[in-house]
Design a protein around this motif. Structure first.
Motif, short mmCIF file in Angstrom:
data_model
loop_
_atom_site.label_atom_id
_atom_site.label_comp_id
_atom_site.label_asym_id
_atom_site.label_seq_id
_atom_site.Cartn_x
_atom_site.Cartn_y
_atom_site.Cartn_z
N TYR A 16 39.15 24.35 13.63
CA TYR A 16 39.28 22.99 13.11
C TYR A 16 37.91 22.44 12.76
O TYR A 16 37.70 21.82 11.72
CB TYR A 16 39.96 22.09 14.15
CG TYR A 16 40.16 20.68 13.68
CD1 TYR A 16 41.06 20.39 12.68
CD2 TYR A 16 39.43 19.63 14.24
CE1 TYR A 16 41.26 19.08 12.24
CE2 TYR A 16 39.61 18.32 13.81
CZ TYR A 16 40.53 18.07 12.80
OH TYR A 16 40.71 16.78 12.37
N PHE A 75 35.14 20.53 4.67
CA PHE A 75 35.77 19.35 4.06
C PHE A 75 34.76 18.23 3.86
O PHE A 75 34.68 17.61 2.80
CB PHE A 75 36.93 18.89 4.93
CG PHE A 75 37.33 17.46 4.74
CD1 PHE A 75 37.93 17.04 3.56
CD2 PHE A 75 37.11 16.52 5.75
CE1 PHE A 75 38.29 15.72 3.38
CE2 PHE A 75 37.47 15.20 5.58
CZ PHE A 75 38.07 14.80 4.40
N ARG A 76 33.94 17.99 4.88
CA ARG A 76 32.97 16.89 4.79
C ARG A 76 31.92 17.16 3.72
O ARG A 76 31.46 16.22 3.06
CB ARG A 76 32.29 16.66 6.14
CG ARG A 76 33.22 16.01 7.15
CD ARG A 76 32.48 15.70 8.44
NE ARG A 76 33.37 15.14 9.45
CZ ARG A 76 32.98 14.75 10.67
NH1 ARG A 76 31.70 14.85 11.01
NH2 ARG A 76 33.84 14.26 11.52
N LEU A 119 36.55 24.04 9.47
CA LEU A 119 37.25 23.60 8.27
C LEU A 119 36.88 22.14 7.98
O LEU A 119 36.68 21.76 6.82
CB LEU A 119 38.77 23.74 8.44
CG LEU A 119 39.56 23.71 7.13
CD1 LEU A 119 39.27 24.92 6.26
CD2 LEU A 119 41.06 23.62 7.38
N ASN A 120 36.74 21.36 9.06
CA ASN A 120 36.36 19.96 8.90
C ASN A 120 34.95 19.84 8.31
O ASN A 120 34.69 18.96 7.47
CB ASN A 120 36.42 19.27 10.26
CG ASN A 120 36.75 17.80 10.15
OD1 ASN A 120 37.75 17.44 9.56
ND2 ASN A 120 35.88 16.97 10.68
N ALA A 147 44.45 18.45 15.63
CA ALA A 147 42.97 18.43 15.73
C ALA A 147 42.44 19.77 16.23
O ALA A 147 42.74 20.80 15.64
CB ALA A 147 42.52 17.27 16.59
N GLU A 148 41.70 19.77 17.32
CA GLU A 148 41.07 21.01 17.80
C GLU A 148 42.10 22.10 18.09
O GLU A 148 41.75 23.29 18.15
CB GLU A 148 40.22 20.75 19.04
CG GLU A 148 38.83 20.19 18.73
CD GLU A 148 38.85 18.78 18.20
OE1 GLU A 148 39.83 18.06 18.47
OE2 GLU A 148 37.92 18.40 17.47
N ASN A 149 43.36 21.74 18.29
CA ASN A 149 44.39 22.77 18.49
C ASN A 149 44.71 23.52 17.20
O ASN A 149 45.45 24.51 17.22
CB ASN A 149 45.67 22.15 19.05
CG ASN A 149 45.60 21.96 20.55
OD1 ASN A 149 44.64 22.39 21.19
ND2 ASN A 149 46.61 21.31 21.12
N PHE A 150 44.19 23.06 16.07
CA PHE A 150 44.36 23.79 14.80
C PHE A 150 43.38 24.96 14.74
O PHE A 150 42.55 25.05 13.83
CB PHE A 150 44.13 22.87 13.60
CG PHE A 150 45.31 22.01 13.25
CD1 PHE A 150 46.58 22.54 13.10
CD2 PHE A 150 45.15 20.64 13.05
CE1 PHE A 150 47.67 21.74 12.76
CE2 PHE A 150 46.22 19.83 12.71
CZ PHE A 150 47.48 20.38 12.57
N SER A 151 43.45 25.83 15.71
CA SER A 151 42.64 27.06 15.67
C SER A 151 43.33 28.06 14.75
O SER A 151 44.51 27.92 14.42
CB SER A 151 42.53 27.66 17.07
OG SER A 151 43.82 28.05 17.52
N LEU A 185 34.79 11.55 9.03
CA LEU A 185 36.14 11.86 8.57
C LEU A 185 36.67 13.12 9.26
O LEU A 185 35.91 14.06 9.50
CB LEU A 185 36.15 12.06 7.05
CG LEU A 185 35.74 10.85 6.20
CD1 LEU A 185 35.73 11.22 4.71
CD2 LEU A 185 36.68 9.67 6.43
N LYS A 186 37.96 13.12 9.55
CA LYS A 186 38.59 14.27 10.20
C LYS A 186 39.83 14.68 9.42
O LYS A 186 40.61 13.83 8.99
CB LYS A 186 39.05 13.88 11.62
CG LYS A 186 37.92 13.47 12.55
CD LYS A 186 37.38 14.65 13.32
CE LYS A 186 36.22 14.26 14.21
NZ LYS A 186 36.58 14.19 15.62
N LEU A 187 40.04 15.99 9.30
CA LEU A 187 41.22 16.50 8.60
C LEU A 187 42.49 16.11 9.35
O LEU A 187 42.57 16.21 10.56
CB LEU A 187 41.15 18.03 8.50
CG LEU A 187 40.08 18.56 7.56
CD1 LEU A 187 39.93 20.07 7.74
CD2 LEU A 187 40.41 18.22 6.12
N TYR A 219 47.21 20.81 7.10
CA TYR A 219 47.78 21.99 7.74
C TYR A 219 49.24 22.19 7.36
O TYR A 219 49.73 23.32 7.33
CB TYR A 219 47.56 21.90 9.25
CG TYR A 219 46.10 22.09 9.59
CD1 TYR A 219 45.58 23.35 9.80
CD2 TYR A 219 45.22 21.00 9.61
CE1 TYR A 219 44.23 23.54 10.06
CE2 TYR A 219 43.87 21.18 9.86
CZ TYR A 219 43.38 22.45 10.09
OH TYR A 219 42.04 22.64 10.31
#
Lengths: 272, 272
Positions: B134, B141-142, B137-138, A129-133, A167-169, A174
């Motif tokens: 994140y 995506f949305r 990108l989200n 989630a937010e750690n996907f910087s 919705l969330k990726l 990733y």
């Protein structure tokens, strides 16, 4: 529809496997919210003669914390009934003597406390989630591209999931990013990996045709289970989208409005 | 190697197209640094009878600011000689009446000032670097998943590039991420899109076989140019990796240590 083929198999079933997020509850702020009827549906399954396991690709918390959350929401669930990717990944890392660079959510880090992470020779990516910087993804990329034989483990391959605010990726997005960056193919741990479903069946002591998977993810829950010889039913909750019912390659054995309806159909077929 | 096939074609060349980052300079802190010999090499080409264009997938700045940077580094380059994806994308958006949601680097935003961005019906992704959070990108995506016919434009499809402090993930990685999330295929604008090379050839008034591309990216520079019928030479600077010379599908017409060597070989073959 609930009135087609799959209820016919309900009589011969010996076990049911439930996806969690999107079937039992919708995640979001705090603990999220239970999906109406699902707490009661789990109770009914537990009171029946069917075996029951829970199978999640959740990788934002340790299994203990995750189960505690579900218990707070009102579900009768224990840690030993829940299968999740992080413990499975840990077993693989230890078996192959690999030292991971972790790109995961902070909450799941304790699952990996017991493995050596110095001088990493593989990358494990979870739903961070937010750690996907950009910086963190770049760091994982640099570890992989610097290895002679880069190894990438992905805790699931979901595209997205639904939280209460939208919705969330999910981790699969990733995983694909790193696969492309490094020109490699990830090893998926979790649904829809056949090894993962097999470990649940082994735990129940059942053959695939004796078990039914119920999930909101057509490809990873339903398709993954069917690929192993299990039946797969999709609920119209969670990440379900109407277009799932016209999917080009995966067709659920049944589609029901929610878990409560699925359980009622199963149990009525079995004469409860 | 510099002593194989490609110098033979140097005599019949009428134009040279140069990639910029990794060929002219290495990007990084501030303006980055010129690659030794490249400023002089550009001078030599400009003094020759060959036409010269610059072709970049750079999408972190407007063309004007980008060219100003190169000029500060000492290169004799003007805006009209430089082809980059953002102006090309703008033309496509206007032609098709599309309103973009932009996931790009702040510095390139002014290129899109003149297009309507309200109620977006497509997404444009560029090399957004730190803007690839994140959350961002989200958000892209949305937008896509909410469209009946999602359209994604990607300004290039590079995997990574080299800055002075190491390799950095490029736009292609995030293009693949969104492609997977939404189960769609992006339209690539920039190298290696044939349309992009064709626009450079048209500007020079040359046929493909009369032009040579020199770049550090084997797939996007060399392979892309070859796909259009141009010759493609790779330099061993920038993102070059030794394994490029054993690539399974793309083989450069020549590989040279740097731009200076490439230009010396071309000009000596032409009797300069």
């Amino acid at each position: 529809m609930a009135d087609t083929v799959w209820p016919g198999c309900a009589k011969s079933l010996k076990g049911v496997v439930l996806d969690m997020c999107g079937v039992l509850y919708d995640s979001g702020e705090g603990d999220g919210v239970a999906i109406p009827g699902s707490i009661e549906a789990v109770k009914k399954l537990k009171a029946s003669d069917l075996q029951l396991r829970f199978c999640t690709n959740e990788t934002q918390a340790t299994r203990e914390k995750f189960v505690a959350k579900l218990q707070r929401l009102g579900f009768d669930i224990s840690v030993s009934e829940v299968f999740s990717p992080a413990p499975a990944a840990l077993a693989v890392l230890k078996e192959r003597g690999l030292r991971p660079h972790l790109l995961v959510y902070d909450g799941v880090l304790p699952e990996f406390d017991s493995v050596d992470k110095t001088n990493p020779n593989c990358v494990v990516v979870g739903d961070a989630a937010e750690n996907f910087s950009y910086q963190n993804l770049n760091e994982a990329f640099r570890v992989l591209i610097g290895l002679e034989k880069p190894v990438l483990f992905s805790l699931g391959q979901g595209r997205y999931y639904k939280e209460t605010d939208g919705l969330k990726l999910d981790v699969g997005v990733y995983m694909k990013a790193l696969e492309y960056a490094c020109d490699l193919q990830a090893e998926v741990i979790g649904k829809p990996s056949p090894m993962f479903f097999q470990s649940v069946l082994s735990d129940m002591g059942l053959q695939p045709h004796e078990a039914l998977m119920i999930g909101d993810d057509l490809v990873n829950d339903v398709g993954g289970a069917q690929h192993c010889g299990m039946k797969g039913v999709q609920v119209r909750t969670g990440k379900y989208r109407p277009s799932d019912e016209r999917h080009p390659t995966v067709a659920a054995d049944g589609t029901v409005d929610n878990l409560a309806q699925a359980v009622d159909v199963i149990l009525s077929q079995r004469g409860h």
